[in-house]
Every structure is written in structure tokens, then in C-alpha cells.
Design an enzyme around this catalytic site. Structure first.
Site, PDB file in Angstrom:
ATOM      1  N   TYR A 162      -2.380  31.054  16.392  1.00 39.01           N
ATOM      2  CA  TYR A 162      -1.058  30.935  15.759  1.00 39.01           C
ATOM      3  C   TYR A 162      -0.019  31.867  16.358  1.00 39.01           C
ATOM      4  O   TYR A 162       1.111  31.922  15.858  1.00 39.01           O
ATOM      5  CB  TYR A 162      -1.146  31.272  14.270  1.00 39.01           C
ATOM      6  CG  TYR A 162      -2.239  30.585  13.495  1.00 39.01           C
ATOM      7  CD1 TYR A 162      -2.214  29.206  13.298  1.00 39.01           C
ATOM      8  CD2 TYR A 162      -3.273  31.320  12.940  1.00 39.01           C
ATOM      9  CE1 TYR A 162      -3.212  28.588  12.569  1.00 39.01           C
ATOM     10  CE2 TYR A 162      -4.264  30.708  12.203  1.00 39.01           C
ATOM     11  CZ  TYR A 162      -4.231  29.337  12.025  1.00 39.01           C
ATOM     12  OH  TYR A 162      -5.215  28.734  11.304  1.00 39.01           O
ATOM     13  N   ARG A 181      -5.092  34.018   1.001  1.00 38.26           N
ATOM     14  CA  ARG A 181      -4.698  35.181   1.810  1.00 38.26           C
ATOM     15  C   ARG A 181      -4.245  36.372   0.971  1.00 38.26           C
ATOM     16  O   ARG A 181      -4.661  37.506   1.203  1.00 38.26           O
ATOM     17  CB  ARG A 181      -3.565  34.776   2.752  1.00 38.26           C
ATOM     18  CG  ARG A 181      -3.189  35.857   3.735  1.00 38.26           C
ATOM     19  CD  ARG A 181      -1.921  35.530   4.518  1.00 38.26           C
ATOM     20  NE  ARG A 181      -1.744  34.154   4.800  1.00 38.26           N
ATOM     21  CZ  ARG A 181      -2.070  33.548   5.948  1.00 38.26           C
ATOM     22  NH1 ARG A 181      -2.609  34.257   6.912  1.00 38.26           N
ATOM     23  NH2 ARG A 181      -1.850  32.257   6.115  1.00 38.26           N
ATOM     24  N   CYS A 237     -13.441  35.072  28.095  1.00 36.37           N
ATOM     25  CA  CYS A 237     -12.988  34.764  29.442  1.00 36.37           C
ATOM     26  C   CYS A 237     -11.901  33.702  29.445  1.00 36.37           C
ATOM     27  O   CYS A 237     -12.124  32.586  29.935  1.00 36.37           O
ATOM     28  CB  CYS A 237     -14.187  34.307  30.265  1.00 36.37           C
ATOM     29  SG  CYS A 237     -14.581  35.510  31.498  1.00 36.37           S
ATOM     30  N   GLU A 238     -10.771  34.011  28.852  1.00 39.40           N
ATOM     31  CA  GLU A 238      -9.632  33.092  28.855  1.00 39.40           C
ATOM     32  C   GLU A 238      -8.350  33.920  28.877  1.00 39.40           C
ATOM     33  O   GLU A 238      -8.250  34.934  28.172  1.00 39.40           O
ATOM     34  CB  GLU A 238      -9.627  32.204  27.595  1.00 39.40           C
ATOM     35  CG  GLU A 238     -10.761  31.219  27.566  1.00 39.40           C
ATOM     36  CD  GLU A 238     -10.486  30.024  26.661  1.00 39.40           C
ATOM     37  OE1 GLU A 238      -9.316  29.715  26.410  1.00 39.40           O
ATOM     38  OE2 GLU A 238     -11.478  29.425  26.233  1.00 39.40           O
TER      39      GLU A 238
HETATM   40  N1  LLP Z   1      -4.878  25.611  -1.385  1.00 35.98           N
HETATM   41  C1  LLP Z   1      -4.957  24.697  -0.403  1.00 35.98           C
HETATM   42  C2  LLP Z   1      -5.073  23.283  -0.747  1.00 35.98           C
HETATM   43  C3  LLP Z   1      -4.929  25.109   0.933  1.00 35.98           C
HETATM   44  O1  LLP Z   1      -4.991  24.209   1.900  1.00 35.98           O
HETATM   45  C4  LLP Z   1      -4.825  26.486   1.231  1.00 35.98           C
HETATM   46  C5  LLP Z   1      -4.796  26.938   2.623  1.00 35.98           C
HETATM   47  C6  LLP Z   1      -4.764  27.403   0.177  1.00 35.98           C
HETATM   48  C7  LLP Z   1      -4.786  26.931  -1.126  1.00 35.98           C
HETATM   49  C8  LLP Z   1      -4.670  28.879   0.380  1.00 35.98           C
HETATM   50  O2  LLP Z   1      -3.576  29.248   1.131  1.00 35.98           O
HETATM   51  P1  LLP Z   1      -3.210  30.807   1.287  1.00 35.98           P
HETATM   52  O3  LLP Z   1      -2.884  31.344  -0.085  1.00 35.98           O
HETATM   53  O4  LLP Z   1      -4.396  31.495   1.856  1.00 35.98           O
HETATM   54  O5  LLP Z   1      -2.066  30.818   2.198  1.00 35.98           O
HETATM   55  N2  LLP Z   1      -6.017  29.720   8.901  1.00 35.98           N
HETATM   56  C9  LLP Z   1      -4.607  29.879   8.580  1.00 35.98           C
HETATM   57  C10 LLP Z   1      -4.304  29.530   7.145  1.00 35.98           C
HETATM   58  C11 LLP Z   1      -4.690  28.137   6.796  1.00 35.98           C
HETATM   59  C12 LLP Z   1      -4.461  27.821   5.352  1.00 35.98           C
HETATM   60  C13 LLP Z   1      -4.949  26.483   5.005  1.00 35.98           C
HETATM   61  N3  LLP Z   1      -4.844  26.163   3.634  1.00 35.98           N
HETATM   62  C14 LLP Z   1      -4.194  31.291   8.934  1.00 35.98           C
HETATM   63  O6  LLP Z   1      -5.036  32.047   9.416  1.00 35.98           O
HETATM   64  O7  LLP Z   1      -3.034  31.652   8.776  1.00 35.98           O
END
Ligand code: LLP
Length: 434
Positions: free
Chosen positions: A333, A293, A358-359
């Protein structure tokens, strides 16, 4: 005026400025809506800020990009060009990393559920397998023997640390599905077992405590626990590891003025712990960090067009041509992405921006003070560069949105808009397309 300057104005809350209006109007006219727009320079800035924070403090360093945040090849290429290596979760993401030019042996594959074919594919490309559990370990060992190769492995460890983030993205707590528990000697037993298997080469250790983490405390606790464990492995099993991966999870501000830990804060907080533990350990492994992210979220925004505005006895809804099929984070979320109404600076009023799915739950932004738009206006959702397009779907039979990349004043379509034909691409033929 460059397009980038227009995008920066939208981000800064000046969406009524002529440069902002011009940039988004042009992009929407040329590429349609809903549209994901990324700014290449922001990606470079973020990668450089990450390096600037960690490189001077940690001479033995491995920075990775978690592709799950955004797997578009043009985005991945740009992150890798800044000196980061790929961290992936599936065969598809291994393939995305290879397509972007990465070497298989530079890829780290972490997932709690790898299929036999994913394991084989990873081994054939010499990908580093981050093993989640003992059942998987046996499968990796058997596959390596069968393929006549040596599997380079690490274990994902569940350190039992709660970084205080949203439940759905909190991954290092004891009840989480991820990794081998550190407590109770489970992690040590896993390494002892792996050491005895001839087709495996143990390389390092990994953990990831969650996502959208805004304070350093959880990382500090995790670093201490992980490094104490590395010492235990040396003292009890005679193992020397080449890396300690503390995962990703670096949060970003989702609201104007929100204070959030920066890479600089994190590196500064980890430094004394690292130095102290390395001293006790007697050797220095590489420190690995693998954000997703942080690197790409702020580089992207999602632009939608207003279809209609209606006031009910209870609320005023702005109905746009995007929904949770396009940007899933608000519905999944309760994430609050900032919204900018392009070209309007009237008196703010309380609005809900509603999606076209449609929700009832398809509300992209709830109860925001925004200038009232009219049908045809553009609305931008900020910080959509991570977990935006990659989580989109064709639900309600809507083709996937397009993605464009802005680099200065050059715009490149990096994913064409989905088509009606694509909606049915894998169904049986029923005659000529409509
Ligand atoms: N490494 C592993 C093993 C992970 O599972 C993840 C994210 C990352 C790195 C990277 O995390 P970040 O730096 O992006 O926070 N869809 C969710 C986020 C799910 C993250 C899953 N794992 C959202 O939109 O907030």
C-alpha cells in the site's frame, strides 16, 4: 522498569532511552528477530476508549472486533474479554473466534465470496451470515433447507459513499466488489427476496465503507443513507431490523502528530444523525461498529535486526532481517510505518530501510531521517499490530516470525517462530529434514 515502559518509550520516539534499549534487547535476545511484540494493556485501553465513546450515547449497541486485523488466539481472547463480539471473513476466522471462546451465534460472517463449505460450516455453528449478493442468498437458503435449519442473515450493502481513503481499502464506492448496491432499488429487492424465503431469518443490515478512515464525514453520510434505507424497509416491506452495522475502518495516526478522528469524534458525529433518524423510524435498532485496526494496530511493533548498512552513490540502505514477507503493508500500500532505531540518537540522516526479500520493491521505509545504525542494531516498526503478522508469508523460503505478548513485565510467546521443517510441511517426503 517494566518491559511495557520500554515499549512505550520506543513508541514515543525515545528509542535511545536505556529502558527502551533494555526492553527490545531482551526481547530480541530471548525470542530472535524478526519478532512481533504486542502490548496487552494497549489493546485493553483501545477497547475501553471505544466503549467509553459509544456506550453512553447509544444504549442499544453492539461492538465487534474484525478478526482479520489480527487472528492470534491470545489477541482475540483479550479483545473479546473487553466485551466485543467477533466479525469474521472466512471459515478459518470463524474457527479462530470459536477457539478464542466465542459462541457461534455471536459471530458475524462477512465476505463477498463464501464457498459452499464455508456456508455449511457457518450454518452448523449458527453464525450470522452477512450475505453479499443474490447468488449467495440462494445458496444460503438452499443450504439452510438441506441442513434443516434457519439461517440468520443480514445483507452487506454498498452505500455508494467515498470516505477518501486509499483505493485498495476503499470499499463502499459504486465500483467496489462488495455488497448489494443501495442505489437503484437493488438492496430493497434483496430484502424482499429474502423475506419470501422460508429458511431465512432477516436480522439486520451491514455496510463497511473502507479502512484507515481519518474523518467522520463518510460515516455521517453512510449513517444517513443506511437509516433512511431501514425506514424504507419498514414502510415498504414491513421489516423491522434488529441492528444497523456501520462497519469498521477507524483510522490511526501513522505519523507523529497526525490528527485522526477518534472513537469519541465518531460517536459524537453519529449521535444527532442516529437520534434524528431513529425518531423518524419509530423504533431503535442496535448500532453495530466493527473496527479491527483501531483495536490492535498500536499495540504491536515489529522488531528486526540490521544485517548491514551500505551507501551507494545514490542512497544509504539499512538492510534488515525482515521484509515484505514479514510486514507487507509498505510494499503493498505504500504504507509508511514509523521506524525507530534502537539505542542510537546520532545526527539523523536520510536512510532507506530495505527488506531481505530479493525484490526491488522490498523497501520497508523510504527516505527517512534517522540516526545511522550499525550491523546488529535493532529497528522497530510501529503500529504493526494490525494487518502485520496476519499478512506475512514464507516467500523466499523464510520461516514466519514469532509473536510475543507483553503484559506488564510478563512475556508470553503467542506464536512460536516458524521452522525449516514447516517450510516444507506439506510437500512430499524426500528424506530426513536437513
Ligand atoms: N469490517 C469489514 C467488513 C471489513 O472488510 C474490514 C476490513 C473491517 C471491518 C475492519 O476494518 P478496520 O477497522 O481494520 O479498518 N490490509 C489492509 C486493511 C484491509 C481492511 C479490509 N477490511 C491494511 O493493511 O491497511
Amino acid at each position: 522498569m517494566t518491559l511495557r515502559e520500554g515499549l512505550l518509550r520506543v513508541r514515543a520516539g525515545e528509542a535511545a532511552h536505556p529502558e527502551a534499549v533494555d526492553a527490545l534487547t531482551r526481547l530480541a535476545a530471548d525470542h530472535g528477530t524478526p519478532l512481533y511484540v504486542y502490548d496487552a494493556e494497549t489493546i485493553r485501553e483501545k477497547a475501553r476508549a471505544l466503549r467509553a465513546a459509544f456506550e453512553p450515547r447509544f444504549p442499544r449497541l453492539g461492538l465487534r472486533y474484525a478478526l482479520k486485523a489480527n487472528t492470534n488466539v491470545e489477541i482475540v481472547k483479550r479483545v473479546l474479554a473487553e466485551g466485543l463480539a467477533p466479525e469474521v471473513v472466512s471459515e478459518g476466522e470463524v474457527r479462530a473466534a470459536l477457539r478464542a471462546g466465542a459462541a457461534g451465534r455471536d459471530v458475524l460472517f462477512t465476505s463477498s465470496s463464501k464457498s459452499p463449505s464455508e456456508i455449511d460450516f457457518a450454518l452448523r455453528h449458527d453464525v450470522l451470515l452477512n450475505v453479499d449478493n443474490l447468488d449467495e442468498l440462494a445458496q444460503v437458503s438452499a443450504a439452510a433447507l438441506r441442513l434443516g435449519t434457519t439461517a440468520r442473515i443480514s445483507f452487506r450493502i454498498n452505500p455508494g459513499v467515498d470516505p477518501d481513503t486509499l483505493h485498495q481499502i476503499n470499499t463502499g464506492i459504486p465500483e467496489s466488489k462488495f455488497g448489494v448496491h443501495l442505489d437503484g432499488g437493488h438492496a430493497r429487492a434483496a430484502y424482499a427476496l429474502a423475506r419470501a424465503l422460508p429458511a431465512l431469518a432477516i436480522t439486520g443490515v451491514h455496510c463497511h465503507i473502507g479502512s484507515q478512515i481519518t474523518e467522520t464525514a463518510g460515516y455521517e453520510k453512510t449513517a444517513r443513507r443506511m437509516l433512511a434505507f431501514v425506514r424504507e424497509l419498514k414502510e415498504e416491506l414491513g421489516l423491522t431490523l434488529s441492528f444497523v452495522d456501520l462497519g469498521g475502518g477507524l483510522g490511526i495516526p501513522f505519523a507523529d502528530g497526525q490528527a485522526v478522528m477518534t472513537p469519541e469524534d465518531l460517536a459524537r458525529a453519529l449521535k444527532p444523525i442516529w437520534d434524528e433518524e431513529v425518531e423518524l423510524l419509530g423504533y431503535e435498532p442496535e448500532l453495530w461498529i466493527e473496527p479491527g485496526r483501531y483495536l490492535v494496530a498500536q499495540a504491536g511493533l515489529m522488531v528486526a535486526r540490521v544485517n548491514s548498512v551500505k551507501t551507494t552513490p545514490v542512497k544509504t540502505f539499512v538492510n534488515v532481517d525482515a521484509g515484505f514477507n514479514t510486514l507487507m503493508r509498505p510494499a503493498l500500500y505504500g504504507a509508511a510505518h514509523r521506524v525507530r532505531i534502537v539505542g542510537r540518537d546520532g545526527e539523523p540522516m536520510l536512510l532507506d530501510v530495505a527488506g531481505d526479500v530479493c525484490e526491488t520493491g522490498d523497501i520497508l521505509a523510504e527516505g527517512r531521517l534517522l540516526p545511522r545504525p550499525s550491523a546488529g542494531d535493532l529497528v522497530a516498526f510501529l503500529d504493526a499490530g494490525a494487518y502485520g503478522f496476519v499478512m506475512a508469508s514464507e516467500y523466499n523460503a523464510r520461516p514466519l516470525p514469532a509473536e510475543v505478548l507483553v503484559d506488564g513485565d510478563a512475556v508470553r510467546v503467542i506464536r512460536k517462530r516458524g521452522t525449516w521443517e514447516e517450510l516444507h510441511r506439506s510437500e512430499p517426503e524426500v528424506g530426513p529434514p536437513l
